[in-house]
Design an enzyme around this catalytic site. Structure first.
Site, PDB file in Angstrom:
ATOM      1  N   SER A  89      -1.596   2.385  -4.583  1.00 13.81           N
ATOM      2  CA  SER A  89      -3.040   2.380  -4.371  1.00 13.81           C
ATOM      3  C   SER A  89      -3.653   3.773  -4.355  1.00 13.81           C
ATOM      4  O   SER A  89      -4.830   3.946  -4.656  1.00 13.81           O
ATOM      5  CB  SER A  89      -3.359   1.664  -3.049  1.00 13.81           C
ATOM      6  OG  SER A  89      -2.615   2.236  -1.985  1.00 13.81           O
ATOM      7  N   GLY A 111       0.826  -1.199   0.000  1.00 19.84           N
ATOM      8  CA  GLY A 111       0.000   0.000   0.000  1.00 19.84           C
ATOM      9  C   GLY A 111       0.855   1.241   0.000  1.00 19.84           C
ATOM     10  O   GLY A 111       1.717   1.408   0.848  1.00 19.84           O
ATOM     11  N   THR A 112       0.613   2.120  -0.961  1.00 23.11           N
ATOM     12  CA  THR A 112       1.529   3.243  -1.154  1.00 23.11           C
ATOM     13  C   THR A 112       0.929   4.280  -2.083  1.00 23.11           C
ATOM     14  O   THR A 112       0.046   3.984  -2.863  1.00 23.11           O
ATOM     15  CB  THR A 112       2.849   2.739  -1.774  1.00 23.11           C
ATOM     16  OG1 THR A 112       3.617   2.075  -0.789  1.00 23.11           O
ATOM     17  CG2 THR A 112       3.695   3.837  -2.345  1.00 23.11           C
ATOM     18  N   THR A 113       1.486   5.494  -1.994  1.00 23.51           N
ATOM     19  CA  THR A 113       1.345   6.474  -3.072  1.00 23.51           C
ATOM     20  C   THR A 113       2.722   7.066  -3.325  1.00 23.51           C
ATOM     21  O   THR A 113       3.354   7.585  -2.404  1.00 23.51           O
ATOM     22  CB  THR A 113       0.376   7.611  -2.702  1.00 23.51           C
ATOM     23  OG1 THR A 113      -0.883   7.065  -2.330  1.00 23.51           O
ATOM     24  CG2 THR A 113       0.180   8.549  -3.892  1.00 23.51           C
TER      25      THR A 113
END
Length: 210
Positions: free
Chosen positions: A140, A9-11
């Site tokens: 995500s 999960g990351t930006t």
């Protein structure tokens, strides 16, 4: 079994500017619905003027960082010059594609400044590589980040404005994506230097967005 492989999960975002590039990410790592880390590192230095962002499996990403960092240094020792951004992206692309039947679950941005100027490449788990001439986002929270990037990017943007754009894009993503959050890590790369912004400076710039 290494739990790092399940921290996801990351930006992350990349912005190509007239005088360099900006790479940035938030620092939350999740394991399902559990926040496993609030200080996860997702922006790495690969070479003197090259950086890489990672989204996806932390264990896979860290292995790739070690691999490409060593290969880049070996190239420099043998050739007495740095590998180009395109060369590093191609190396990584070939490695990912060779492992396509046991893919590493990552999305990568590789960017920096070389003799050809500033550049950013995005890579998918199968090794697909695309040169991003303007902006890019992975992870995500990327749909929310793209909303800001597409709206506010200009062809003549400089890194001074580009870093604020990157911060705004990730800040916006953390409001809607539960897998993105906490602090924002920002790196600015110009032909002079690779610079990681002080966390307090990032907080000050981010505070102006509220």
């Amino acid at each position: 079994m290494d739990n790092d492989k399940y921290l996801k999960g990351t930006t992350t975002v990349g912005v190509v500017c007239t005088d360099g590039i900006v790479l940035a990410s938030e620092q939350r790592a999740t394991m399902g619905h559990f926040i496993a880390s609030k200080t996860a590192k997702k922006v790495y230095q690969i070479d003197d003027l090259v950086g890489m962002t990672t989204a996806g499996s932390v264990g896979d990403a860290q292995q790739l960082v070690r691999l490409v960092s060593v290969e880049s240094q070996l190239y420099k020792m043998r050739r007495n010059e740095s590998m180009t951004i395109k060369g590093i992206a191609t190396l990584m692309s070939n490695f990912l594609n060779a492992n396509r039947y046991y893919p590493m679950m990552v999305q990568l941005l590789i960017g920096g400044v070389d003799k050809n100027g500033p550049a950013i490449y995005s890579l998918d788990p199968m090794g697909g590589s695309i040169e991003e001439t303007r902006i890019s986002a992975t992870g995500s929270g990327s749909p929310m980040a793209y909303g800001v990037l597409e709206d506010q990017y200009r062809e003549d943007i400089a890194v001074k404005e580009g870093l604020d754009l990157a911060i705004r894009a990730i800040h916006n993503a953390t409001k809607r994506d539960s897998a993105s959050g906490e602090n924002i890590d920002v790196v600015v790369i110009t032909k002079e230097a690779f610079k990681r912004l002080d966390p307090e400076e990032v907080k000050s710039r981010r505070a102006l967005l509220n």
